[in-house]
Structures are given as C-alpha cells and as structure tokens.
Design an enzyme around this catalytic site. Sequence first.
Site, PDB file in Angstrom:
ATOM      1  N   GLU A 246      -7.863   3.231  -4.860  1.00  0.00           N
ATOM      2  CA  GLU A 246      -8.274   2.324  -3.783  1.00  0.00           C
ATOM      3  C   GLU A 246      -9.791   2.271  -3.815  1.00  0.00           C
ATOM      4  OE1 GLU A 246      -6.205   0.517  -2.236  1.00  0.00           O
ATOM      5  OE2 GLU A 246      -4.392   1.546  -2.902  1.00  0.00           O
ATOM      6  N   CYS A 281     -14.456  -0.786   2.915  1.00  0.00           N
ATOM      7  CA  CYS A 281     -14.160  -1.606   1.735  1.00  0.00           C
ATOM      8  C   CYS A 281     -13.780  -3.032   2.101  1.00  0.00           C
ATOM      9  CB  CYS A 281     -13.023  -0.973   0.930  1.00  0.00           C
ATOM     10  SG  CYS A 281     -13.424   0.639   0.244  1.00  0.00           S
TER      11      CYS A 281
END
Length: 465
Positions: A246, A281
């Site tokens: 991720e 993110c």
Amino acid sequence: MDAYCFVAGRRAVTAGTLDVFSPGDGRLVGRAGVPDEDQVEAAVAAAAAVADEYAALPAHARAAALDHVSRRLAERAEEVAALISAENGKPIKWARVETSRAISTFRWAAEEARRFGGEFQRLDTDPNATGRAALIRRFPRGPVLGIAPFNFPLNLVAHKVAPALAVGAPIIVKPAPATPLSALLLGGILAETELPEGAWSVLPVPNDRMEPLVADLRLPVVSFTGSVPVGWSIAEAVPRKHVTLELGGNAAAVVCPDWTDLEFAAQRIALFSNYQAGQSCIAVQRVLVARSVFDDFVPLLKAEIAALDLAEDVGPVINDAAAERISGWVAKSGGEILAGGGRDGRLVEPTVIANPDPAAEVLTEEVFGPVLTVQAFDTVDEAFGMVNDSAFGLQAGVFTRDLPTAFAAHRALRVGGVIVGDVPSFRADQMPYGGQKASGTGREGVRSAMEDYTEQRVLVLGALG
C-alpha cells in the site's frame, strides 16, 4: 523508564532504546525498546512454531481476542488519541478519528473471523464428476511481517494485525521509527488476551536492520504500507514471497460542470488536502475543475483554505526534512501560488498552486504535505485523462450528480477506488482499499486483507451418491 517491545506476546525489556519526540513541540513523548538480534530471532521462531496451532484455533477464540482489543481501545479512547497526537503531531481531532477507526477495524475483524468460511461447489455439472463435490476453504499462508508507516500509527498497524489474527496467521509488526508508541500500546492490550504465545510480536526494529527480517523465509507474507521506493524494493528482494504493498498517491478531485454546490466541493477539498498536514496517501493533491465553473470555484477554495486553523485542522509535518522538501517543491513548481507557500519550522502553510509546470513534483510526485494544485479542463474525458496521466493510481474523487458520468469514471479511471460526490480521501475501513500502478498491489480492508493473507485449498468429496 524501562524501554520495552513485545516478543512472542510477552513484554520484553531491551538494552536498545528509541526516544520519540513530538513533531509539534519537540518534547520527549516516550521511549520504545529496540530489540536485539536474539529478541528478533525469538519472535520469528515463536511465530513459525505456533503457526499450525494458531491456524487451528477455533474462530470464536480469535474473535473473542479481537473483540477484547476493540472494547479496550474504546475504553481508553481519549488516552489513545492523546498518544497518537503526541507522537505523530496530528491535531487531536484527527487522532480521535483514527482511534475510532481502529476500534471499528478490530470489531469488523472479530465479525469476519466468525463468518470467514468456505464455498461449497457441486461438481456433477460435468458427467465425469458425477457423485463429487468440492469444499473450497482458505488457510493462512503462514506468519506475516507487517510494516507500518508513521502517518496513521495505530489504524494502519490495526490493518496489519486485525486481519492476520482473524484468519489465524501469526504476525510480527514493525512500526515506523518515528511513531512506535501507539503500536506498543496496542501490544499491551493484546497481551491481555489469551492468544497463544508467538501469535504476535511488536518489534520497533530500525529501518537499516530490516533486510534480514524481510528475507526470512519463516515469514512468507510481507504486508508493507509506506513509500514507493521502499515498497517496490521489498517486492524485488523477495520475489517468491507473497507481498502486499500500500504505497503512495497524488489523488485527484474532479469538479464536473454539472456539480452546482461549489461551496461544498471547495470546503471538502480544502479540508482534505490539508488534514493532518496532508500526510495521507489519499489527501487531495490535484484539483481538476471544469472551465465553466473555474472562476467561481477558485475564490471559494481560497476562502476555505484561509478559514482553516493551522493548529486544529492542519498540524505539523513529521520532521524538518519533510518540511524542507515540501517547501522546495513549492518554490520550483513553476505555477502561480494562490495561497500559502510559506512555512514556520514544521508548520507548512496550506498552499494552492495554479497551473504548475507539467513536470513539477507537486503535480507528478506525492507531496505528502498541505499542497494543492488547481487546473482547468474543457471536457470530462479530458479530465479523466488528466487523472490517469500519473504514475499513481490509488483513489480519485469525482464531484458529479450525473449517473452516466459516475459509471464512466468507474470504468475509465485507473485507480483502486472512485469516490463520487466527495473527495478521494474517503475510506471506510471495511471496504477494499488499494491502488494500481506505482500505488501498490493487493488490498487492505479487513476482509480483503484476510483473503490476501490466506490461500485457497480444495477438498474434493467423492462417492456422494
């Protein structure tokens, strides 16, 4: 004070220490224990030794432990949030949100542990398989190495730990060096459960000592959340392991010409480009606005940016190096700075840049700071092309009320998630979450991670009549 970590479910005093300082005011928040090589070996050996036993542990026992963690986090919620805010620097309101999400993550994991079953498949649809059927179940691949980042020091640890414990996979958690204290607090709660020794460890191992741990064949699964270069270097170093990544993003929000509530779009974009200093993110980084509403939208965005409270809404970035990098990228963006652009130590002003150079880092890389770029587009297809013109593909937001446009976005955008009517920063912790291209591989979200940590095994039953 004694410095400690958790080795095979037990608190272990360490000779090595790691002082943790607040990014906000520089005060000493606490001290983590750095395990030595023998302690790391003990944790890995215990995880390998208990793997079969833990995989066979009844679902109700795993679920009970996860329920306990969720309940104890809720009971200690304000204490937990204060620790997150202290070691990470994020404003307390965002630390409370993170705590709430971690509580839910463990609760969902407990629920999923109870219903993570199998699939029955009849095979007599083919004449050669008359009298046969298949039971397809998922079993742990083996112990997991979970490597977590600093920006969500509790909830992203939870997204490693909860799914692993739910499926019966031992896990060794390596928290970020800047923020190990939340993971150690979680370890203290896990130690209250009756999980078998070796089912989990919390090891604040320095980054420069991680290579042997990543390479250890007794840990066949590596789950990493963090920077793009580190993530892909891990995948390249252990090609025969099951690696989930991720990684980063430079999330775009598209304001379509049919969207009439420009105030709402401006408010959401302003807040979620700057929440916890943009260190997410899926923080909004690129804003693409229909040319027909561009001149109306930009003043609203600037007003919403100006209304943000630097202490309560934004907060500091993690360290001086990050602040210097962000300011440097802003200075050489080549665009028109409409708001912000300055910094005071680790406090970077929320910044809006119109029409940066196409090759500028603020457009092409992940800023991971409170910086927003704004560009106009003429057609929705053009906007979708601009979203896809990126090395990243994590999530995108599309402000539209037009159903065909929403479905077109879902089809056309090369991202892991499309959020319609809101910013790309929305995440529900039970939904699949992950990206394409440089943004990684595999999916988080409790059920999705449980599937990633396991593999299918088929049982064929014959002579069924």
